[in-house]
Design a protein around this motif. Structure first.
Motif, PDB file in Angstrom:
ATOM      1  N   ASN A   2      24.087  32.986  24.036  1.00  0.00           N
ATOM      2  CA  ASN A   2      23.203  32.277  23.113  1.00  0.00           C
ATOM      3  C   ASN A   2      23.697  30.845  22.848  1.00  0.00           C
ATOM      4  OD1 ASN A   2      25.265  32.513  21.295  1.00  0.00           O
ATOM      5  ND2 ASN A   2      24.319  34.124  20.096  1.00  0.00           N
ATOM      6  N   THR A   3      22.864  30.051  22.226  1.00  0.00           N
ATOM      7  CA  THR A   3      23.140  28.633  22.013  1.00  0.00           C
ATOM      8  C   THR A   3      24.332  28.420  21.079  1.00  0.00           C
ATOM      9  OG1 THR A   3      20.805  28.173  22.322  1.00  0.00           O
ATOM     10  CG2 THR A   3      22.105  26.457  21.298  1.00  0.00           C
ATOM     11  N   ALA A   4      24.434  29.232  20.042  1.00  0.00           N
ATOM     12  CA  ALA A   4      25.538  29.077  19.095  1.00  0.00           C
ATOM     13  C   ALA A   4      26.874  29.309  19.787  1.00  0.00           C
ATOM     14  CB  ALA A   4      25.369  30.043  17.929  1.00  0.00           C
ATOM     15  N   ARG A   5      26.920  30.274  20.658  1.00  0.00           N
ATOM     16  CA  ARG A   5      28.165  30.577  21.374  1.00  0.00           C
ATOM     17  C   ARG A   5      28.515  29.434  22.329  1.00  0.00           C
ATOM     18  NH1 ARG A   5      30.034  36.353  23.516  1.00  0.00           N
ATOM     19  NH2 ARG A   5      31.960  35.690  24.494  1.00  0.00           N
ATOM     20  N   LYS A   6      27.510  28.870  22.995  1.00  0.00           N
ATOM     21  CA  LYS A   6      27.742  27.741  23.894  1.00  0.00           C
ATOM     22  C   LYS A   6      28.271  26.537  23.116  1.00  0.00           C
ATOM     23  CE  LYS A   6      24.281  28.929  27.353  1.00  0.00           C
ATOM     24  NZ  LYS A   6      23.003  28.532  27.963  1.00  0.00           N
ATOM     25  N   LEU A   7      27.698  26.285  21.959  1.00  0.00           N
ATOM     26  CA  LEU A   7      28.163  25.163  21.135  1.00  0.00           C
ATOM     27  C   LEU A   7      29.593  25.385  20.659  1.00  0.00           C
ATOM     28  CD1 LEU A   7      24.998  24.384  18.992  1.00  0.00           C
ATOM     29  CD2 LEU A   7      26.003  22.971  20.787  1.00  0.00           C
ATOM     30  N   LEU A   8      29.919  26.601  20.303  1.00  0.00           N
ATOM     31  CA  LEU A   8      31.278  26.913  19.858  1.00  0.00           C
ATOM     32  C   LEU A   8      32.270  26.692  20.990  1.00  0.00           C
ATOM     33  CD1 LEU A   8      33.198  28.021  17.709  1.00  0.00           C
ATOM     34  CD2 LEU A   8      32.674  30.305  18.553  1.00  0.00           C
ATOM     35  N   ILE A   9      31.944  27.143  22.169  1.00  0.00           N
ATOM     36  CA  ILE A   9      32.832  26.967  23.318  1.00  0.00           C
ATOM     37  C   ILE A   9      32.997  25.472  23.637  1.00  0.00           C
ATOM     38  CG2 ILE A   9      33.036  27.344  25.804  1.00  0.00           C
ATOM     39  CD1 ILE A   9      31.774  30.123  25.307  1.00  0.00           C
ATOM     40  N   ALA A  10      31.911  24.725  23.595  1.00  0.00           N
ATOM     41  CA  ALA A  10      31.974  23.285  23.857  1.00  0.00           C
ATOM     42  C   ALA A  10      32.844  22.577  22.819  1.00  0.00           C
ATOM     43  CB  ALA A  10      30.576  22.697  23.879  1.00  0.00           C
TER      44      ALA A  10
END
Length: 45
Positions: A2-10
């Motif tokens: 999901n988008t939130a997880r991608k943002l956290l990883i970034a």
């Protein structure tokens, strides 16, 4: 993924990589200060 997880990883990767770039900058400033000190010492001789 999901988008939130991608943002956290970034954000985590950015936080880990940012100091590595700063190390080169700090090292460069240290070299500049050192060269000014050496030039001053040569001028005083």
């Amino acid at each position: 993924m999901n988008t939130a997880r991608k943002l956290l990883i970034a954000a985590l990767l950015g936080g880990l990589l940012a100091p590595l770039g700063a190390c080169n900058t700090v090292k460069g400033v240290g070299r500049d200060i050192e060269s000014v000190g050496e030039a001053g010492a040569r001028a005083l001789k």
